[in-house]
Design an enzyme around this catalytic site. Structure first.
Site, PDB file in Angstrom:
ATOM      1  N   ARG A   1       0.853  -1.200   0.000  1.00 29.02           N
ATOM      2  CA  ARG A   1       0.000   0.000   0.000  1.00 29.02           C
ATOM      3  C   ARG A   1       0.883   1.242   0.000  1.00 29.02           C
ATOM      4  NH1 ARG A   1      -4.922  -1.687   4.224  1.00 29.02           N
ATOM      5  NH2 ARG A   1      -5.382  -3.677   3.201  1.00 29.02           N
TER       6      ARG A   1
ATOM      7  N   ARG B   1       2.175   1.915  10.255  1.00 30.35           N
ATOM      8  CA  ARG B   1       1.730   2.229   8.895  1.00 30.35           C
ATOM      9  C   ARG B   1       2.926   2.128   7.955  1.00 30.35           C
ATOM     10  NH1 ARG B   1      -3.050   4.051   7.538  1.00 30.35           N
ATOM     11  NH2 ARG B   1      -3.520   4.792   9.649  1.00 30.35           N
TER      12      ARG B   1
ATOM     13  N   GLU C   1      -6.267   0.238  15.038  1.00 30.64           N
ATOM     14  CA  GLU C   1      -6.937  -0.708  14.141  1.00 30.64           C
ATOM     15  C   GLU C   1      -5.992  -1.824  13.705  1.00 30.64           C
ATOM     16  OE1 GLU C   1      -8.591  -0.970   9.604  1.00 30.64           O
ATOM     17  OE2 GLU C   1      -8.509   1.018  10.531  1.00 30.64           O
TER      18      GLU C   1
ATOM     19  N   SER D   1     -10.414  -5.478   9.909  1.00 35.31           N
ATOM     20  CA  SER D   1     -11.593  -4.827   9.339  1.00 35.31           C
ATOM     21  C   SER D   1     -12.460  -5.878   8.669  1.00 35.31           C
ATOM     22  CB  SER D   1     -11.167  -3.760   8.324  1.00 35.31           C
ATOM     23  OG  SER D   1     -12.266  -3.020   7.872  1.00 35.31           O
TER      24      SER D   1
ATOM     25  N   ARG E   1       2.018  -5.225  11.998  1.00 31.79           N
ATOM     26  CA  ARG E   1       1.263  -4.334  12.890  1.00 31.79           C
ATOM     27  C   ARG E   1       0.808  -5.057  14.147  1.00 31.79           C
ATOM     28  NH1 ARG E   1      -3.686  -0.362  11.134  1.00 31.79           N
ATOM     29  NH2 ARG E   1      -2.039   0.482   9.789  1.00 31.79           N
TER      30      ARG E   1
END
Length: 494
Positions: free
Chosen positions: A317, A332, A416, A419, A461
Site C-alpha cells: 500500500r 503504517r 486498528e 476490518s 502491525r
C-alpha cells in the site's frame, strides 16, 4: 486436530470468456432505475460525489437508442426478405421495355434498393451515438458506491464510529493505565524493538525508502509465528480452504473487487505498457483481491456455496496522503503480510449478516487466545468506503500509543488491526460471479453471489500489541503461549 477436507470447487480447466470489465454491470441498474434516490442518498452518506440524475438520464437515452436500433434491425430483416424477390421480379420485367416504361421500372428498383441503405445508415448513426455516451455512463457507474445498510450509523468519518463492545483478559483493566495494571511503566514497541534488535528500520529505508523495515532474529520468528497460527486456525479449526493467490494482478481484478477507481492512488503500478507489454499490472493491498478474483466470470453451483477461503499474502500500500503520529514504527508501512478470510455465499441478506458475525467471531477467538485486549467499532456511513454495506473494525489495545503523561509515559490507546466487511453483491456483480439455483442442472436464471471479507492477522502491525502487552519489568518479552510451538518452544525474548 480436525482433519482438513477439501470443500472448494475445482479451479482447473475453467474456460473463461473474454474479460472486458467495463462492459459488465457494475451495480444493479434495475434497482437504480426504480429507486435512484436510494443510491443518491447512499452516496451522500458515504461522502461520495456522484451525479445519479446524470446516470439515470444517460441510461434512459441509451436504452431508447438501443430500442430504436432493434426496430431498425427488425425492419432491415423484414425488407431483406421482401425486397429481394420484388427487385428480382422488376428486373425480369425490364426485358423488352424501353423508354419511359423502362425508366419507371428502374426508378422503382433503385427506390427499393435505397431503403436498406437508409436503414443501415440510420442504424450506424444510432450505434455512433451509443458509442459516444457509453464511456461516460460506464465511468459514472464505476463510481456509484453500494448504499450503506439502514442500520449503519450516519457519520462523516472515523471520529463518528460507534464502539460495540470491548474485551480484556482477566486481571487487566482498560480503565487503568498499564503501570497500574502491571506495576511498571511500559516501553513502546519502538523501544522494545531496539532493545532486542527485532527490526532494522535504517537498513529497510536504505533498501526501499521510507516506511520500510527489516525484521530480524526473534522479530522475524514472531512475525511468522502469528501468521502461521492465524492461518492454521482458519484452516483446521474453522474449515476454510487454504489458497495461494497472485499479488500482482491485472487492472480488471482491482476494478472488479472495488479497489478501483476510488482507491487507485493507494496501489503500486507496474508499468508494462511503456515496455511494450499488453497491459499494466498492480500490486495488491490485500489477499481479498486474489481470493475474490478466483471465480471471476464463472457460474457456480449453488451446492458449492458458501465458499470459504483463506490466504496469506504479501500486501503493498502506498499510504498516499497518510500522515501523523501513527506513521512511526510498524503501524503504517508500505509492505506487510496478511492472513485474509473471504466468504462467497448465496444472495441472501440474512445469510450475509450471519457470516459477518461468524467471521468477526473467528477473529475475536484468535485475539482472546492471544490475550490481547481489543474493541469492536461499528463504522459509520462516512467511513465505510465505496464497496461496503457494513463494516466493523477491530482495534487492539496498544500501551505505547496515545498521549503521554507528564513524565512522558504513553497512556495507551486502541489501534486498528482488523476490518470486517459485508458487501452483498457489489464485488460479485463487478466480477460477473454468479450461481445457478439447483446446481448445474438447474433451469432458472443465474443469481449474483454475495461476498464478505475480514482480516485474520496482519503483521507486523499485530506485533505492536503483542510486544507491548507481553513486556516484562526487566524489558524482556514473554512469547504468547499459543505461538511458542511456532517458535521452536521459545518462551521469552531477551
Amino acid at each position: 486436530m480436525p482433519v482438513y477436507t477439501e470443500s472448494a470447487p475445482p479451479l482447473s480447466g475453467c474456460a473463461l470468456p473474454a474479460r472486458v470489465y467495463h462492459h459488465r454491470p457494475m451495480i444493479d441498474l434495475k434497482q437504480l432505475r426504480e429507486n435512484p434516490a436510494r443510491f443518491a442518498l447512499g452516496a451522500k452518506a458515504k461522502n461520495v460525489h456522484i451525479d445519479i440524475e446524470r446516470i439515470v438520464a444517460l441510461d434512459a437515452r441509451k436504452r431508447a437508442l438501443q430500442s430504436e436500433f432493434e426496430k431498425l434491425r427488425a425492419e432491415q430483416n423484414r425488407l431483406a426478405k421482401e425486397i429481394g424477390p420484388q427487385i428480382g421480379k422488376l428486373k425480369g420485367s425490364l426485358k423488352g421495355k424501353h423508354g419511359a416504361e423502362a425508366d419507371a421500372i428502374q426508378a422503382e428498383i433503385e427506390s427499393l434498393s435505397a431503403k436498406p441503405v437508409a436503414l443501415k445508415s440510420a442504424a450506424q448513426a444510432i450505434e455512433s451515438e451509443i458509442s459516444g455516451l457509453d464511456p461516460e455512463l460506464q465511468d459514472l457507474l464505476l463510481q456509484v458506491p453500494l448504499p450503506p445498510d439502514p442500520d449503519v450509523p450516519v457519520g462523516k468519518g472515523s471520529e463518528d464510529n460507534v464502539e460495540i463492545r470491548r474485551w480484556a483478559p482477566a486481571g487487566y483493566d482498560l480503565a487503568r493505565s498499564f503501570a497500574e495494571n502491571r506495576g511498571f511503566k511500559p516501553l513502546t514497541h519502538l523501544q522494545l524493538i531496539e532493545k532486542h534488535n527485532l527490526v532494522s528500520f535504517e537498513r529497510g529505508v536504505k533498501l526501499a525508502g521510507t516506511r520500510s523495515y527489516i525484521l530480524t532474529g526473534a522479530g522475524m520468528l514472531l512475525h511468522n509465528a502469528i501468521l502461521r497460527y492465524a492461518f492454521d486456525t482458519m484452516v483446521h479449526t474453522h474449515g476454510f480452504v487454504p489458497m495461494s493467490v497472485p499479488v500482482l494482478v491485472r487492472e480488471e481484478a482491482m476494478v472488479g473487487t472495488g479497489f478501483f477507481p476510488a482507491g487507485r492512488e493507494q496501489a503500486y503500478l507496474v508499468d508494462e505498457r511503456s515496455r511494450a507489454g499488453s497491459q499494466d499490472a498492480f500490486l495488491t493491498g490485500t489477499g481479498e483481491v486474489g481470493l475474490m478474483g478466483l471465480h471471476m466470470d464463472e457460474i457456480l453451483d449453488e451446492a458449492s456455496l458458501p465458499l470459504r477461503y483463506v490466504t496469506v499474502s504479501t500486501c503493498f500500500r502506498r499510504e498516499a496522503g497518510a500522515a501523523g503520529k501513527d506513521t512511526a514504527g510498524l503501524y503504517r508501512i508500505h509492505q506487510f503480510d496478511k492472513v485474509e478470510q473471504v466468504v462467497i455465499c448465496r444472495a441472501d441478506d440474512n445469510e450475509s449478516r450471519d457470516w459477518h458475525k461468524k467471521m468477526i467471531g473467528f477473529v475475536e477467538q484468535l485475539l482472546q487466545s492471544l490475550g490481547l485486549p481489543y474493541r469492536l467499532l461499528q463504522c459509520c456511513t462516512g467511513d465505510l468506503g465505496v464497496k461496503n454495506a457494513d463494516m466493523v473494525d477491530i482495534e487492539c489495545w496498544m500501551p505505547g500509543r496515545g498521549d503521554a503523561d507528564a513524565d512522558g509515559t504513553p497512556r495507551g490507546e486502541f489501534g486498528e488491526t482488523h476490518s470486517a466487511s459485508r458487501l452483498y453483491d457489489f464485488q460479485c456483480r463487478r466480477l460477473n460471479m454468479r450461481y445457478r439455483p439447483g446446481g448445474s442442472g438447474g433451469k432458472g436464471e443465474t443469481i449474483v453471489c454475495h461476498s464478505l471479507n475480514n482480516t485474520v492477522a496482519a503483521s507486523p502491525r499485530i506485533l505492536i500489541p503483542i510486544l507491548e502487552m507481553y513486556q516484562n519489568a526487566d524489558g524482556s518479552v514473554t512469547v504468547p503461549e499459543v505461538l511458542r510451538p511456532y517458535m521452536n518452544g521459545l518462551s521469552r525474548i531477551g
